[in-house]
Design an enzyme around this catalytic site. Structure first.
Site, PDB file in Angstrom:
ATOM      1  N   ARG A  56      29.180  73.937  46.568  1.00  0.00           N
ATOM      2  CA  ARG A  56      29.776  72.912  45.708  1.00  0.00           C
ATOM      3  C   ARG A  56      30.669  73.257  44.752  1.00  0.00           C
ATOM      4  O   ARG A  56      30.974  74.445  44.604  1.00  0.00           O
ATOM      5  CB  ARG A  56      28.528  72.074  45.235  1.00  0.00           C
ATOM      6  CG  ARG A  56      27.223  72.858  44.920  1.00  0.00           C
ATOM      7  CD  ARG A  56      27.198  73.751  43.772  1.00  0.00           C
ATOM      8  NE  ARG A  56      27.839  73.236  42.724  1.00  0.00           N
ATOM      9  CZ  ARG A  56      28.495  73.992  41.799  1.00  0.00           C
ATOM     10  NH1 ARG A  56      28.579  75.370  41.918  1.00  0.00           N
ATOM     11  NH2 ARG A  56      29.015  73.589  40.544  1.00  0.00           N
ATOM     12  N   GLY A  57      31.051  72.402  43.941  1.00  0.00           N
ATOM     13  CA  GLY A  57      32.317  72.717  42.967  1.00  0.00           C
ATOM     14  C   GLY A  57      33.513  72.598  43.755  1.00  0.00           C
ATOM     15  O   GLY A  57      33.962  72.870  44.775  1.00  0.00           O
ATOM     16  N   ASN A  64      34.233  64.701  36.042  1.00  0.00           N
ATOM     17  CA  ASN A  64      33.469  66.121  36.004  1.00  0.00           C
ATOM     18  C   ASN A  64      31.965  65.524  35.935  1.00  0.00           C
ATOM     19  O   ASN A  64      31.501  64.288  35.973  1.00  0.00           O
ATOM     20  CB  ASN A  64      33.909  66.895  34.914  1.00  0.00           C
ATOM     21  CG  ASN A  64      33.182  68.436  35.333  1.00  0.00           C
ATOM     22  OD1 ASN A  64      33.330  68.916  36.360  1.00  0.00           O
ATOM     23  ND2 ASN A  64      32.436  68.976  34.285  1.00  0.00           N
ATOM     24  N   ARG A 107      32.537  64.482  50.366  1.00  0.00           N
ATOM     25  CA  ARG A 107      32.301  64.089  49.022  1.00  0.00           C
ATOM     26  C   ARG A 107      33.588  63.617  48.385  1.00  0.00           C
ATOM     27  O   ARG A 107      34.817  63.928  48.475  1.00  0.00           O
ATOM     28  CB  ARG A 107      31.902  65.540  48.247  1.00  0.00           C
ATOM     29  CG  ARG A 107      30.520  65.930  48.675  1.00  0.00           C
ATOM     30  CD  ARG A 107      30.121  66.773  47.646  1.00  0.00           C
ATOM     31  NE  ARG A 107      29.546  66.480  46.621  1.00  0.00           N
ATOM     32  CZ  ARG A 107      29.195  67.061  45.385  1.00  0.00           C
ATOM     33  NH1 ARG A 107      29.458  68.313  45.601  1.00  0.00           N
ATOM     34  NH2 ARG A 107      28.808  66.382  44.341  1.00  0.00           N
ATOM     35  N   ASP A 149      36.585  67.774  38.441  1.00  0.00           N
ATOM     36  CA  ASP A 149      36.565  67.490  39.920  1.00  0.00           C
ATOM     37  C   ASP A 149      37.819  66.789  40.267  1.00  0.00           C
ATOM     38  O   ASP A 149      38.443  66.979  41.294  1.00  0.00           O
ATOM     39  CB  ASP A 149      35.289  66.635  40.428  1.00  0.00           C
ATOM     40  CG  ASP A 149      34.176  67.366  40.830  1.00  0.00           C
ATOM     41  OD1 ASP A 149      33.725  67.909  39.900  1.00  0.00           O
ATOM     42  OD2 ASP A 149      33.906  67.543  41.800  1.00  0.00           O
TER      43      ASP A 149
HETATM   44  O1  MRU Z   1      28.307  68.438  42.220  1.00  0.00           O
HETATM   45  P1  MRU Z   1      28.792  69.542  41.979  1.00  0.00           P
HETATM   46  O2  MRU Z   1      28.164  70.758  41.768  1.00  0.00           O
HETATM   47  O3  MRU Z   1      30.094  69.772  42.966  1.00  0.00           O
HETATM   48  O4  MRU Z   1      29.816  69.143  40.610  1.00  0.00           O
HETATM   49  C1  MRU Z   1      30.501  70.310  40.284  1.00  0.00           C
HETATM   50  C2  MRU Z   1      31.083  70.106  38.739  1.00  0.00           C
HETATM   51  O5  MRU Z   1      31.339  69.058  38.342  1.00  0.00           O
HETATM   52  C3  MRU Z   1      32.178  71.105  38.309  1.00  0.00           C
HETATM   53  O6  MRU Z   1      32.265  71.105  37.252  1.00  0.00           O
HETATM   54  C4  MRU Z   1      33.759  71.013  39.006  1.00  0.00           C
HETATM   55  O7  MRU Z   1      33.630  70.757  40.342  1.00  0.00           O
HETATM   56  C5  MRU Z   1      34.518  71.991  38.683  1.00  0.00           C
HETATM   57  S1  MRU Z   1      34.101  73.553  39.578  1.00  0.00           S
HETATM   58  C6  MRU Z   1      35.252  74.670  39.090  1.00  0.00           C
END
Ligand code: MRU
Length: 352
Positions: free
Chosen positions: A47-48, A251, A90, A241
Protein backbone atom coordinates in the site's frame (compact mmCIF):
# COMPACT_ATOMS: atom_id res chain seq x y z
CA UNK A 1 21.50 -0.08 3.45
CA UNK A 2 18.35 -1.54 4.94
CA UNK A 3 18.15 -5.31 5.39
CA UNK A 4 14.57 -5.35 4.14
CA UNK A 5 12.70 -4.18 1.06
CA UNK A 6 9.14 -3.25 0.12
CA UNK A 7 8.82 -5.02 -3.23
CA UNK A 8 10.93 -6.26 -6.09
CA UNK A 9 10.95 -8.30 -9.26
CA UNK A 10 12.07 -11.91 -9.33
CA UNK A 11 11.91 -14.60 -11.99
CA UNK A 12 9.47 -16.52 -9.75
CA UNK A 13 7.04 -13.65 -9.29
CA UNK A 14 6.59 -10.31 -7.58
CA UNK A 15 8.13 -10.44 -4.11
CA UNK A 16 6.74 -8.11 -1.48
CA UNK A 17 6.85 -7.63 2.26
CA UNK A 18 3.36 -8.42 3.59
CA UNK A 19 2.50 -5.17 5.39
CA UNK A 20 -0.60 -6.72 6.98
CA UNK A 21 1.69 -8.80 9.19
CA UNK A 22 3.91 -5.96 10.41
CA UNK A 23 5.19 -5.37 13.02
CA UNK A 24 4.55 -8.90 14.32
CA UNK A 25 6.20 -10.79 11.48
CA UNK A 26 8.37 -10.05 8.47
CA UNK A 27 6.86 -12.25 5.79
CA UNK A 28 7.75 -11.94 2.11
CA UNK A 29 5.12 -13.11 -0.37
CA UNK A 30 6.00 -14.30 -3.87
CA UNK A 31 3.02 -13.50 -6.05
CA UNK A 32 2.74 -15.47 -9.22
CA UNK A 33 -0.40 -14.28 -10.99
CA UNK A 34 -1.88 -10.88 -11.79
CA UNK A 35 -4.91 -11.82 -9.68
CA UNK A 36 -2.68 -12.42 -6.64
CA UNK A 37 -0.95 -9.08 -7.18
CA UNK A 38 -4.30 -7.30 -7.53
CA UNK A 39 -5.55 -8.90 -4.31
CA UNK A 40 -2.36 -7.93 -2.49
CA UNK A 41 -3.03 -4.31 -3.46
CA UNK A 42 -6.71 -4.51 -2.46
CA UNK A 43 -5.98 -6.13 0.91
CA UNK A 44 -3.17 -3.64 1.75
CA UNK A 45 -0.39 -6.25 1.75
CA UNK A 46 1.28 -3.56 -0.35
CA UNK A 47 0.00 0.00 0.00
CA UNK A 48 0.99 3.65 -0.29
CA UNK A 49 0.45 5.43 -3.60
CA UNK A 50 3.93 5.04 -5.16
CA UNK A 51 4.26 1.40 -3.99
CA UNK A 52 0.84 0.62 -5.48
CA UNK A 53 2.07 2.06 -8.80
CA UNK A 54 5.24 -0.03 -8.58
CA UNK A 55 3.24 -3.18 -7.78
CA UNK A 56 0.98 -2.56 -10.77
CA UNK A 57 3.99 -2.06 -13.06
CA UNK A 58 5.51 -5.32 -11.81
CA UNK A 59 2.08 -6.93 -12.28
CA UNK A 60 1.97 -5.96 -15.95
CA UNK A 61 5.50 -7.29 -16.44
CA UNK A 62 4.41 -10.50 -14.77
CA UNK A 63 1.35 -10.68 -17.07
CA UNK A 64 3.67 -10.49 -20.07
CA UNK A 65 5.83 -13.30 -18.70
CA UNK A 66 2.84 -15.54 -17.92
CA UNK A 67 1.07 -14.92 -21.21
CA UNK A 68 0.82 -17.99 -23.45
CA UNK A 69 0.36 -15.71 -26.47
CA UNK A 70 1.96 -16.91 -29.69
CA UNK A 71 1.56 -13.59 -31.48
CA UNK A 72 1.67 -9.89 -30.69
CA UNK A 73 -2.10 -9.32 -30.92
CA UNK A 74 -2.78 -12.04 -28.36
CA UNK A 75 -0.09 -10.58 -26.08
CA UNK A 76 -1.61 -7.10 -26.39
CA UNK A 77 -5.00 -8.49 -25.39
CA UNK A 78 -3.51 -10.32 -22.35
CA UNK A 79 -1.80 -7.10 -21.27
CA UNK A 80 -5.01 -5.11 -21.62
CA UNK A 81 -6.90 -7.64 -19.48
CA UNK A 82 -4.18 -7.46 -16.80
CA UNK A 83 -4.20 -3.64 -16.84
CA UNK A 84 -8.01 -3.60 -16.51
CA UNK A 85 -7.85 -5.89 -13.44
CA UNK A 86 -5.05 -3.91 -11.78
CA UNK A 87 -6.83 -0.59 -12.44
CA UNK A 88 -9.84 -1.86 -10.46
CA UNK A 89 -7.85 -2.34 -7.24
CA UNK A 90 -7.78 1.09 -5.57
CA UNK A 91 -9.37 4.24 -6.99
CA UNK A 92 -7.70 7.13 -5.14
CA UNK A 93 -3.95 6.56 -5.58
CA UNK A 94 -3.26 8.17 -8.94
CA UNK A 95 0.20 6.59 -9.15
CA UNK A 96 -1.59 3.32 -9.97
CA UNK A 97 -3.02 4.80 -13.17
CA UNK A 98 0.20 6.70 -13.89
CA UNK A 99 2.19 3.45 -13.77
CA UNK A 100 -0.33 1.51 -15.86
CA UNK A 101 -0.36 4.25 -18.50
CA UNK A 102 3.43 4.42 -18.59
CA UNK A 103 3.71 0.65 -18.94
CA UNK A 104 0.90 0.62 -21.53
CA UNK A 105 2.63 3.25 -23.66
CA UNK A 106 5.91 1.35 -23.37
CA UNK A 107 4.16 -1.87 -24.41
CA UNK A 108 2.68 -0.17 -27.47
CA UNK A 109 6.13 1.09 -28.50
CA UNK A 110 7.67 -2.35 -27.98
CA UNK A 111 4.84 -4.01 -29.95
CA UNK A 112 5.39 -1.58 -32.83
CA UNK A 113 9.15 -2.23 -33.11
CA UNK A 114 10.08 -3.54 -36.60
CA UNK A 115 11.34 -6.91 -35.30
CA UNK A 116 9.06 -7.14 -32.27
CA UNK A 117 8.40 -10.59 -30.84
CA UNK A 118 6.52 -11.84 -27.79
CA UNK A 119 9.92 -12.35 -26.14
CA UNK A 120 11.19 -8.84 -26.94
CA UNK A 121 8.02 -7.20 -25.58
CA UNK A 122 8.30 -9.27 -22.37
CA UNK A 123 11.90 -8.18 -21.93
CA UNK A 124 10.99 -4.52 -22.45
CA UNK A 125 8.19 -4.65 -19.88
CA UNK A 126 10.29 -6.39 -17.23
CA UNK A 127 13.06 -3.81 -17.71
CA UNK A 128 10.55 -0.93 -17.64
CA UNK A 129 8.93 -2.10 -14.41
CA UNK A 130 12.31 -2.44 -12.72
CA UNK A 131 13.23 1.05 -13.93
CA UNK A 132 10.00 2.45 -12.41
CA UNK A 133 11.11 1.05 -9.03
CA UNK A 134 14.67 2.36 -9.34
CA UNK A 135 13.36 5.77 -10.41
CA UNK A 136 10.95 5.86 -7.47
CA UNK A 137 13.85 5.54 -5.02
CA UNK A 138 15.80 8.31 -6.81
CA UNK A 139 12.70 10.52 -6.78
CA UNK A 140 12.16 9.94 -3.04
CA UNK A 141 15.77 10.89 -2.31
CA UNK A 142 15.31 14.09 -4.33
CA UNK A 143 12.09 14.85 -2.39
CA UNK A 144 14.12 14.42 0.78
CA UNK A 145 16.73 16.93 -0.40
CA UNK A 146 14.04 19.41 -1.49
CA UNK A 147 12.39 19.18 1.92
CA UNK A 148 15.60 19.37 3.96
CA UNK A 149 15.58 23.19 4.37
CA UNK A 150 12.09 22.97 5.89
CA UNK A 151 13.27 20.90 8.87
CA UNK A 152 14.90 22.89 11.68
CA UNK A 153 17.52 21.38 13.97
CA UNK A 154 15.83 19.52 16.82
CA UNK A 155 12.42 19.49 15.12
CA UNK A 156 9.50 17.38 16.29
CA UNK A 157 7.77 16.24 13.11
CA UNK A 158 4.23 14.92 13.11
CA UNK A 159 3.30 12.50 10.32
CA UNK A 160 0.15 10.57 9.52
CA UNK A 161 -0.28 7.11 8.01
CA UNK A 162 2.87 5.75 6.37
CA UNK A 163 4.52 7.70 3.58
CA UNK A 164 7.83 5.97 4.05
CA UNK A 165 10.00 3.34 2.42
CA UNK A 166 7.11 0.91 2.88
CA UNK A 167 4.84 3.15 0.80
CA UNK A 168 7.36 3.50 -2.04
CA UNK A 169 10.08 1.40 -3.65
CA UNK A 170 12.32 2.76 -0.88
CA UNK A 171 13.24 5.85 1.22
CA UNK A 172 9.75 7.38 1.27
CA UNK A 173 8.21 10.77 0.57
CA UNK A 174 7.20 12.35 3.91
CA UNK A 175 9.64 10.02 5.66
CA UNK A 176 12.12 10.79 2.88
CA UNK A 177 12.18 14.35 4.21
CA UNK A 178 12.71 12.97 7.72
CA UNK A 179 15.47 10.61 6.52
CA UNK A 180 17.25 13.41 4.66
CA UNK A 181 17.22 15.57 7.81
CA UNK A 182 18.44 12.66 9.94
CA UNK A 183 21.21 11.81 7.46
CA UNK A 184 22.23 15.49 7.45
CA UNK A 185 22.87 15.14 11.20
CA UNK A 186 19.81 17.00 12.43
CA UNK A 187 18.43 15.78 15.71
CA UNK A 188 14.86 15.19 14.60
CA UNK A 189 12.11 13.25 16.28
CA UNK A 190 9.00 11.85 14.63
CA UNK A 191 5.57 11.70 16.19
CA UNK A 192 3.64 9.03 14.32
CA UNK A 193 -0.14 9.23 14.39
CA UNK A 194 -1.39 5.67 14.91
CA UNK A 195 -3.77 6.22 11.93
CA UNK A 196 -7.06 4.48 12.53
CA UNK A 197 -8.50 2.30 11.18
CA UNK A 198 -5.60 0.29 9.68
CA UNK A 199 -2.84 1.62 11.96
CA UNK A 200 -0.29 2.36 9.24
CA UNK A 201 1.37 4.89 11.59
CA UNK A 202 1.61 2.66 14.67
CA UNK A 203 2.50 -0.49 12.75
CA UNK A 204 4.47 0.67 9.71
CA UNK A 205 5.92 4.15 10.26
CA UNK A 206 7.09 3.16 13.74
CA UNK A 207 8.54 -0.12 12.40
CA UNK A 208 10.56 1.34 9.57
CA UNK A 209 11.88 4.33 11.54
CA UNK A 210 12.91 2.09 14.41
CA UNK A 211 14.73 -0.14 11.90
CA UNK A 212 16.66 2.90 10.69
CA UNK A 213 17.39 4.17 14.20
CA UNK A 214 15.35 7.36 13.75
CA UNK A 215 13.63 8.44 16.98
CA UNK A 216 9.88 7.84 16.76
CA UNK A 217 7.05 8.09 19.26
CA UNK A 218 3.55 6.83 18.50
CA UNK A 219 0.48 8.85 19.51
CA UNK A 220 -3.20 8.08 19.03
CA UNK A 221 -4.87 10.25 16.43
CA UNK A 222 -6.76 12.28 19.00
CA UNK A 223 -3.59 13.46 20.79
CA UNK A 224 -2.31 15.75 18.04
CA UNK A 225 -4.34 18.82 19.06
CA UNK A 226 -3.18 18.61 22.67
CA UNK A 227 0.49 18.32 21.65
CA UNK A 228 0.21 21.16 19.15
CA UNK A 229 -1.30 23.42 21.79
CA UNK A 230 1.66 22.62 24.05
CA UNK A 231 4.09 23.57 21.24
CA UNK A 232 5.41 19.99 21.10
CA UNK A 233 5.07 19.78 17.31
CA UNK A 234 7.13 21.99 14.98
CA UNK A 235 5.87 20.85 11.61
CA UNK A 236 3.59 18.32 9.96
CA UNK A 237 4.75 16.34 6.91
CA UNK A 238 2.41 13.90 5.17
CA UNK A 239 2.27 12.11 1.83
CA UNK A 240 -0.47 12.22 -0.80
CA UNK A 241 -2.47 9.77 -2.88
CA UNK A 242 -3.45 12.40 -5.41
CA UNK A 243 -3.00 16.16 -5.74
CA UNK A 244 -5.53 18.02 -7.90
CA UNK A 245 -4.63 20.88 -10.24
CA UNK A 246 -5.67 23.49 -7.65
CA UNK A 247 -3.46 21.93 -4.95
CA UNK A 248 -6.18 20.09 -3.01
CA UNK A 249 -4.67 16.93 -1.53
CA UNK A 250 -6.19 13.47 -1.10
CA UNK A 251 -4.43 11.52 1.62
CA UNK A 252 -5.22 9.02 4.37
CA UNK A 253 -8.38 9.75 6.32
CA UNK A 254 -7.50 12.09 9.18
CA UNK A 255 -5.04 14.21 7.21
CA UNK A 256 -7.57 17.03 6.74
CA UNK A 257 -8.16 17.27 10.47
CA UNK A 258 -4.44 17.60 11.09
CA UNK A 259 -4.19 20.39 8.52
CA UNK A 260 -7.00 22.31 10.23
CA UNK A 261 -5.26 21.86 13.59
CA UNK A 262 -1.92 22.93 12.17
CA UNK A 263 -3.46 26.13 10.79
CA UNK A 264 -5.10 26.91 14.14
CA UNK A 265 -1.76 26.52 15.92
CA UNK A 266 0.39 28.30 13.31
CA UNK A 267 2.33 25.12 12.47
CA UNK A 268 3.56 24.54 8.88
CA UNK A 269 1.78 21.72 7.06
CA UNK A 270 3.80 20.14 4.24
CA UNK A 271 2.78 17.53 1.67
CA UNK A 272 5.66 15.49 0.21
CA UNK A 273 4.87 13.70 -3.05
CA UNK A 274 6.39 12.81 -6.41
CA UNK A 275 5.30 14.56 -9.60
CA UNK A 276 3.57 11.27 -10.51
CA UNK A 277 1.07 11.99 -7.71
CA UNK A 278 -0.04 15.23 -9.41
CA UNK A 279 -3.28 14.85 -11.33
CA UNK A 280 -3.61 18.08 -13.25
CA UNK A 281 -6.54 16.65 -15.23
CA UNK A 282 -8.59 16.73 -12.03
CA UNK A 283 -9.47 20.34 -11.24
CA UNK A 284 -10.06 20.12 -7.48
CA UNK A 285 -10.36 17.77 -4.54
CA UNK A 286 -14.12 17.29 -4.91
CA UNK A 287 -13.45 15.54 -8.23
CA UNK A 288 -11.03 12.99 -6.69
CA UNK A 289 -12.62 9.56 -6.18
CA UNK A 290 -12.49 8.58 -2.51
CA UNK A 291 -12.14 4.88 -1.81
CA UNK A 292 -14.75 3.45 0.56
CA UNK A 293 -13.41 0.32 2.22
CA UNK A 294 -15.21 -2.49 4.01
CA UNK A 295 -16.57 -2.78 7.53
CA UNK A 296 -13.96 -5.05 9.10
CA UNK A 297 -11.09 -2.53 9.32
CA UNK A 298 -13.33 -0.15 11.31
CA UNK A 299 -15.45 -2.62 13.26
CA UNK A 300 -12.62 -4.95 14.33
CA UNK A 301 -9.17 -4.73 15.82
CA UNK A 302 -6.96 -7.80 15.35
CA UNK A 303 -10.06 -9.71 14.24
CA UNK A 304 -11.86 -8.86 17.51
CA UNK A 305 -15.17 -6.97 17.13
CA UNK A 306 -15.18 -3.52 18.73
CA UNK A 307 -18.53 -2.37 17.30
CA UNK A 308 -21.78 -4.16 18.17
CA UNK A 309 -23.04 -6.41 15.43
CA UNK A 310 -25.75 -4.70 13.42
CA UNK A 311 -24.43 -1.16 14.00
CA UNK A 312 -23.30 0.29 10.68
CA UNK A 313 -19.91 1.94 10.22
CA UNK A 314 -18.51 4.37 7.66
CA UNK A 315 -15.13 3.85 6.09
CA UNK A 316 -13.91 6.52 3.69
CA UNK A 317 -10.20 5.65 3.37
CA UNK A 318 -9.06 9.15 2.35
CA UNK A 319 -10.01 12.77 2.83
CA UNK A 320 -9.36 16.02 1.00
CA UNK A 321 -7.19 18.74 2.47
CA UNK A 322 -7.97 22.05 0.77
CA UNK A 323 -4.96 23.71 -0.84
CA UNK A 324 -5.33 26.79 1.38
CA UNK A 325 -4.20 24.72 4.39
CA UNK A 326 -1.06 23.40 2.66
CA UNK A 327 2.08 25.43 3.38
CA UNK A 328 4.04 23.81 0.52
CA UNK A 329 4.11 20.71 -1.65
CA UNK A 330 7.55 19.10 -1.66
CA UNK A 331 8.39 17.33 -4.93
CA UNK A 332 11.54 15.92 -6.51
CA UNK A 333 11.66 19.08 -8.64
CA UNK A 334 11.46 21.43 -5.68
CA UNK A 335 8.76 23.16 -3.65
CA UNK A 336 5.39 24.35 -4.89
CA UNK A 337 3.58 27.06 -2.94
CA UNK A 338 0.29 28.89 -3.42
CA UNK A 339 -1.09 29.71 -5.90
CA UNK A 340 -0.86 25.98 -6.62
CA UNK A 341 -2.65 26.09 -9.97
CA UNK A 342 0.41 27.94 -11.26
CA UNK A 343 3.20 26.39 -9.21
CA UNK A 344 2.13 22.76 -9.72
CA UNK A 345 1.62 23.23 -13.47
CA UNK A 346 5.06 24.80 -13.67
CA UNK A 347 6.73 21.99 -11.73
CA UNK A 348 5.01 19.31 -13.77
CA UNK A 349 6.40 20.94 -16.89
CA UNK A 350 3.03 21.78 -18.43
CA UNK A 351 3.78 25.48 -18.41
CA UNK A 352 6.96 27.38 -17.62
O1 MRU B 1 -4.44 3.19 2.41
P1 MRU B 1 -2.97 3.41 2.24
O2 MRU B 1 -2.15 2.83 3.33
O3 MRU B 1 -2.50 2.99 0.87
O4 MRU B 1 -2.81 4.99 2.32
C1 MRU B 1 -1.52 5.53 2.15
C2 MRU B 1 -1.46 7.00 2.32
O5 MRU B 1 -2.44 7.66 2.56
C3 MRU B 1 -0.12 7.63 2.07
O6 MRU B 1 0.02 8.78 2.85
C4 MRU B 1 0.00 8.02 0.59
O7 MRU B 1 -0.32 6.92 -0.23
C5 MRU B 1 1.36 8.50 0.27
S1 MRU B 1 2.56 7.22 0.34
C6 MRU B 1 4.07 7.88 -0.08
Amino acid sequence: MSDWFTLRWSEDGVVLLDQRQLPREEVYLTLDSVEEIARAIESLAVRGAPAIGCAAALGLARAACLSAAQDLEALRSDLEAAATRLARTRPTAVNLFWALERMGALAERALAEPHASVESVRGSLVAAAQEILAEDVRVCRAIGQAGLPLVPEGASILTHCNAGALATAGYGTALGVVRAAFEAGRKVRVLADETRPFFQGARLTAWELQRDGIPVTVITDNMAAHLMRRAEIDLVVVGADRIAANGDVANKIGTYGLAVLAREHGIPFYVAAPISTLDLATPCGDAIPIEERGRAEVAEILSQPIVPEGVPVRHPAFDITPARLVTAVVTERGLARAPYALSLAKLSGLSR
